[in-house]
Motif scaffolding. Structure first.
Motif, PDB file in Angstrom:
ATOM      1  N   THR A  49       0.835  -1.211   0.000  1.00  0.00           N
ATOM      2  CA  THR A  49       0.000   0.000   0.000  1.00  0.00           C
ATOM      3  C   THR A  49       0.864   1.254   0.000  1.00  0.00           C
ATOM      4  OG1 THR A  49      -1.910  -1.045   1.015  1.00  0.00           O
ATOM      5  CG2 THR A  49      -1.700   1.306   1.355  1.00  0.00           C
ATOM      6  N   THR A  50       1.997   1.172   0.700  1.00  0.00           N
ATOM      7  CA  THR A  50       2.907   2.323   0.700  1.00  0.00           C
ATOM      8  C   THR A  50       3.397   2.613  -0.718  1.00  0.00           C
ATOM      9  OG1 THR A  50       3.591   1.812   2.946  1.00  0.00           O
ATOM     10  CG2 THR A  50       5.055   3.237   1.667  1.00  0.00           C
ATOM     11  N   ASN A  53       0.613   4.183  -2.590  1.00  0.00           N
ATOM     12  CA  ASN A  53       0.433   5.585  -2.178  1.00  0.00           C
ATOM     13  C   ASN A  53       1.487   6.491  -2.814  1.00  0.00           C
ATOM     14  OD1 ASN A  53      -1.729   4.856  -0.619  1.00  0.00           O
ATOM     15  ND2 ASN A  53      -0.598   4.809   1.319  1.00  0.00           N
ATOM     16  N   ILE A  58       0.082  10.392  -2.953  1.00  0.00           N
ATOM     17  CA  ILE A  58      -0.476  10.804  -1.667  1.00  0.00           C
ATOM     18  C   ILE A  58       0.531  10.596  -0.533  1.00  0.00           C
ATOM     19  CG2 ILE A  58      -2.887  10.497  -2.335  1.00  0.00           C
ATOM     20  CD1 ILE A  58      -2.923   7.847  -0.883  1.00  0.00           C
ATOM     21  N   ASP A  59       1.697  10.147  -0.878  1.00  0.00           N
ATOM     22  CA  ASP A  59       2.787  10.029   0.094  1.00  0.00           C
ATOM     23  C   ASP A  59       4.087  10.289  -0.666  1.00  0.00           C
ATOM     24  OD1 ASP A  59       4.017   9.659   2.482  1.00  0.00           O
ATOM     25  OD2 ASP A  59       3.520   7.512   2.694  1.00  0.00           O
ATOM     26  N   ALA A  82      -1.558  17.938  -5.424  1.00  0.00           N
ATOM     27  CA  ALA A  82      -3.032  17.876  -5.381  1.00  0.00           C
ATOM     28  C   ALA A  82      -3.585  18.090  -6.787  1.00  0.00           C
ATOM     29  CB  ALA A  82      -3.567  18.925  -4.414  1.00  0.00           C
TER      30      ALA A  82
ATOM     31  N   LYS B 287      -8.873  15.095  -0.181  1.00  0.00           N
ATOM     32  CA  LYS B 287      -7.525  15.577  -0.539  1.00  0.00           C
ATOM     33  C   LYS B 287      -6.893  14.651  -1.580  1.00  0.00           C
ATOM     34  CE  LYS B 287      -4.817  17.537   2.539  1.00  0.00           C
ATOM     35  NZ  LYS B 287      -4.056  17.761   3.774  1.00  0.00           N
ATOM     36  N   GLY B 290      -7.835  15.451  -4.942  1.00  0.00           N
ATOM     37  CA  GLY B 290      -7.237  16.663  -5.503  1.00  0.00           C
ATOM     38  C   GLY B 290      -7.667  17.949  -4.824  1.00  0.00           C
ATOM     39  N   ARG B 292      -7.448  20.872  -2.463  1.00  0.00           N
ATOM     40  CA  ARG B 292      -6.280  21.450  -1.817  1.00  0.00           C
ATOM     41  C   ARG B 292      -6.588  21.779  -0.364  1.00  0.00           C
ATOM     42  NH1 ARG B 292      -3.625  25.374  -6.383  1.00  0.00           N
ATOM     43  NH2 ARG B 292      -4.028  23.989  -8.119  1.00  0.00           N
ATOM     44  N   ILE B 373      -2.889  12.571   4.106  1.00  0.00           N
ATOM     45  CA  ILE B 373      -3.849  11.686   3.438  1.00  0.00           C
ATOM     46  C   ILE B 373      -3.693  10.248   3.922  1.00  0.00           C
ATOM     47  CG2 ILE B 373      -4.590  10.762   1.213  1.00  0.00           C
ATOM     48  CD1 ILE B 373      -3.614  13.411  -0.038  1.00  0.00           C
ATOM     49  N   VAL B 374      -2.447   9.800   4.001  1.00  0.00           N
ATOM     50  CA  VAL B 374      -2.226   8.398   4.396  1.00  0.00           C
ATOM     51  C   VAL B 374      -2.685   8.157   5.833  1.00  0.00           C
ATOM     52  CG1 VAL B 374      -0.429   7.785   2.770  1.00  0.00           C
ATOM     53  CG2 VAL B 374       0.192   8.973   4.862  1.00  0.00           C
ATOM     54  N   ALA B 381      -0.346  -1.342   5.219  1.00  0.00           N
ATOM     55  CA  ALA B 381      -0.176  -2.546   4.402  1.00  0.00           C
ATOM     56  C   ALA B 381       0.945  -3.390   4.964  1.00  0.00           C
ATOM     57  CB  ALA B 381       0.147  -2.165   2.983  1.00  0.00           C
TER      58      ALA B 381
END
Lengths: 237, 381
Positions: A49-50, A53, A58-59, A82, B287, B290, B292, B373-374, B381
């Motif tokens: 998952t990392t 992401n 998102i990471d 974003a 987020k 997208g 902000r 977000i994470v 995981a």
């Protein structure tokens, strides 16, 4: 040979809990082609998952490059990322993550609110996405009024409504019964084959992975075979 | 505007909590509107009725104590004083001892009262009729309208303070900035009481508002060593002391208002924090899609402002209805002639409610919007 969409170079990721450094991904190198349908498998905590992401933006990695369509997204700032995600990535989550106070139409419309599309154009896009997932007659239904499979289909419509290059799916069938799971996997496969979406799917389920063109195994943050060489499921031999 | 639907839906997400928050803001804005109206009435007394030219002389102890009527001649000799008139609070009960039947009544000198209150508008004929007849009374148009009075009607006032039931004949109706008072003859009460010669207040008209500090000081100095020392103050200050007999009424009211706003802001902040915490995953999803940080912050903050504004609207509407249409304002007008919920009070009440929304929602919205977000997706995981 299809063009490379994603090029991951020497990516490492570790988390810090108090004073302890927890390595998650270790020097990952991977190339993913345009139009690929890739399944990421591995035990819990393996880093799949990392990795998803990081690819979805998102990471951020601690080191290395993640080049997607020629752009190293690891170097983008939060605001740029974003904007990039809104344009290039569609997300499918295990628990669907629909907004409960919005109906199916409004949930699918959500990403389009960030665009300059007119209300009519937004409606056209939403209805097209809902028809692709077979829920055009459920536009006024709220998530609580839908089955799990239908909720996931609404979530898929939300993921494709902006026509992104890349779809990332994290255990998309993990919360579904076998029949619904099969329908969702067929739908995802159709998005890949008919609409040429590049799809990366994290899963524990070998049956789900069998729908992919290729399966990549992660073990303790390391790819089972380096250099992005996949194991191709039997179904595709 | 395209986000409005999302904001409204989120406001209605937890209806009970939203309703309770709206109610708490509305109660605070109602209290605030009341306080603002009182504060405005303090200022309005002087501005709208020529009150800046007037002083009120009373005993330096309490309003229940009186002064000898002989003081009037001495006050008239102070430089800058152009007219004086004695006025005593009567406090009679008209029909029933209920707020609806309560209004201000003063027994006054029927001639000099018009010298110190030139803003009282009355026809010469009615004025003359009032001045000539010992049992005559005049009242403001507002009282005539409220009770359906006509000229010639008899108004009976029973007073619990001394043994007198006043039976008065309405001979005049006045108009002006204040129309909620009934005036009748001082001689009527004086005779009935055996001419005690006591005066509750002297109304003093000056040549200029600039004379006020000097005139006030001279009058009080004149009676400083007497058996009945005086306290002279502006009409606005008198109104303030009359309502509460406390020192800094404006300061007190403003302080209470601020405390109310601050407390409600804390309650609102707690509510918004709870609401935002419950939606960390949704925020993370938005987020990821997208949205902000600034957009997410503005969306959550807008919810807070919308809830507070709803409370503000309920609060000011309640104040308007209760004070203007139900008539509680008439009771307030006993002490503050210009007490009313004005457009300015409504605007200020709504402004304060929006501020409550901004203050209470700002930090919770920022905290939620900044979530990684994470972390929000809570996936390992």
């Amino acid at each position: 040979m299809p063009d490379t969409l994603i090029n991951i170079v020497q990516v490492t990721k570790h988390y810090r809990r108090d004073t302890i450094d927890i390595p998650v991904l270790d020097n990952i190198d991977l190339e993913i082609a345009q139009g690929e349908f890739l399944a990421l498998m591995g035990p819990s905590g393996s880093g799949k998952t990392t990795l998803l992401n990081l690819i979805a933006g998102i990471d951020k990695p601690n080191s290395g490059r993640i080049v997607i369509e020629g752009k190293d997204i690891a170097r983008l700032g939060e605001q740029q990322l974003a904007k990039w995600r809104a344009r290039h990535v569609g997300f499918i989550f295990q628990l669907y993550n629909l907004i409960p106070v919005l109906n199916a139409f409004e949930n699918v419309e959500l990403p389009l609110l960030l665009t300059n599309l007119s209300k009519k154009k937004r409606r056209d896009h939403v209805m097209t996405a809902l028809s692709v997932v077979g829920l055009e007659n459920r536009e006024h239904h709220y998530p609580r009024q839908l089955s799990g499979g239908q909720e996931q289909r609404v979530a898929i419509a939300r993921a494709i409504v902006t026509d992104p290059t890349l779809l990332v799916a994290d255990e998309p069938t993990g919360d579904l019964d076998a029949k619904s799971a099969e329908e969702i996997l067929d739908l995802i496969k159709r998005l890949n084959e008919e609409f040429h979406k590049t799809i990366i799917m994290v899963t524990h389920d070998p049956r789900a992975a069998s729908h992919a063109h290729a399966v990549l195994h992660l073990e303790k943050g390391v790819l089972s075979k380096s250099g992005g060489v996949y194991e191709v499921p039997a179904a595709h031999h | 505007m395209k986000f409005l639907r999302l904001i409204i839906r989120n406001v209605g997400r937890n209806k009970r909590r939203t309703l309770l928050t709206v109610l708490s803001v509305s109660v605070s804005v109602f209290l605030l509107a009341t306080m603002l109206a009182v504060l405005a009435a303090f200022g309005g007394t002087t501005e709208s009725s020529g009150g800046e030219y007037r002083l009120v002389v009373r005993r330096n102890t309490t309003l229940a104590d009186a002064m000898p009527e002989a003081y009037e001649q001495k006050i008239q000799q102070v430089s800058g004083v152009v007219a004086t008139s004695p006025a005593n609070w009567f406090g009679g009960v008209y029909k029933e001892d209920k707020p609806f039947y309560t209004f201000a009544q003063f027994y006054v000198d029927p001639k000099t009262i018009f010298d110190v209150h030139p803003e009282i508008q009355i026809s010469p004929q009615e004025k003359a009729a009032f001045q000539q007849e010992r049992t005559a009374a005049i009242a403001g148009k507002k009282l005539f309208d409220k009770y359906g009075w006509k000229l010639g009607d008899v108004v009976e006032l029973k007073t619990p303070y001394f043994d007198l039931n006043a039976r008065l004949i309405l001979r005049g109706m006045y108009t002006g900035p204040e129309e909620g008072t009934l005036f009748f003859h001082r001689a009527y009460v004086e005779e009935a009481m055996g001419r005690p010669g006591l005066v509750g207040t002297f109304r003093v008209r000056m040549d200029s508002p600039d004379s006020a500090p000097r005139v006030m000081e001279e009058i009080d100095r004149m009676f400083f060593n007497s058996t009945a020392p005086t306290k002279t103050e502006t009409e606005a200050a008198f109104a303030a002391s009359f309502i509460s007999m406390l020192g800094n009424v404006k300061g007190l009211i403003a302080g209470v208002g601020l405390i109310v706003v601050f407390t409600i802001s804390l309650i609102g902040a707690n509510t918004m924090a709870m609401s935002a915490r419950e939606r960390f995953t949704e925020v993370a999803v938005m987020k990821a899609l997208g949205f902000r940080l600034g957009t997410v912050w503005a969306l959550i903050l807008s919810e807070s402002v919308l809830i507070a504004l709803l409370g503000g609207v309920v609060g000011v509407v309640a104040a308007k209805v209760i004070y203007q249409f139900i008539g509680l304002g008439d009771m307030m007008a006993l002490f503050l002639q210009n007490f009313k919920i004005t457009a300015g009070t409504i605007a200020l009440g709504l402004g304060v409610s929006a501020l409550i929304g901004l203050v209470s929602g700002g930090i919770p919205a920022w905290t939620a919007a900044r979530i990684k977000i994470v972390d929000g997706l809570r996936r390992v995981a």
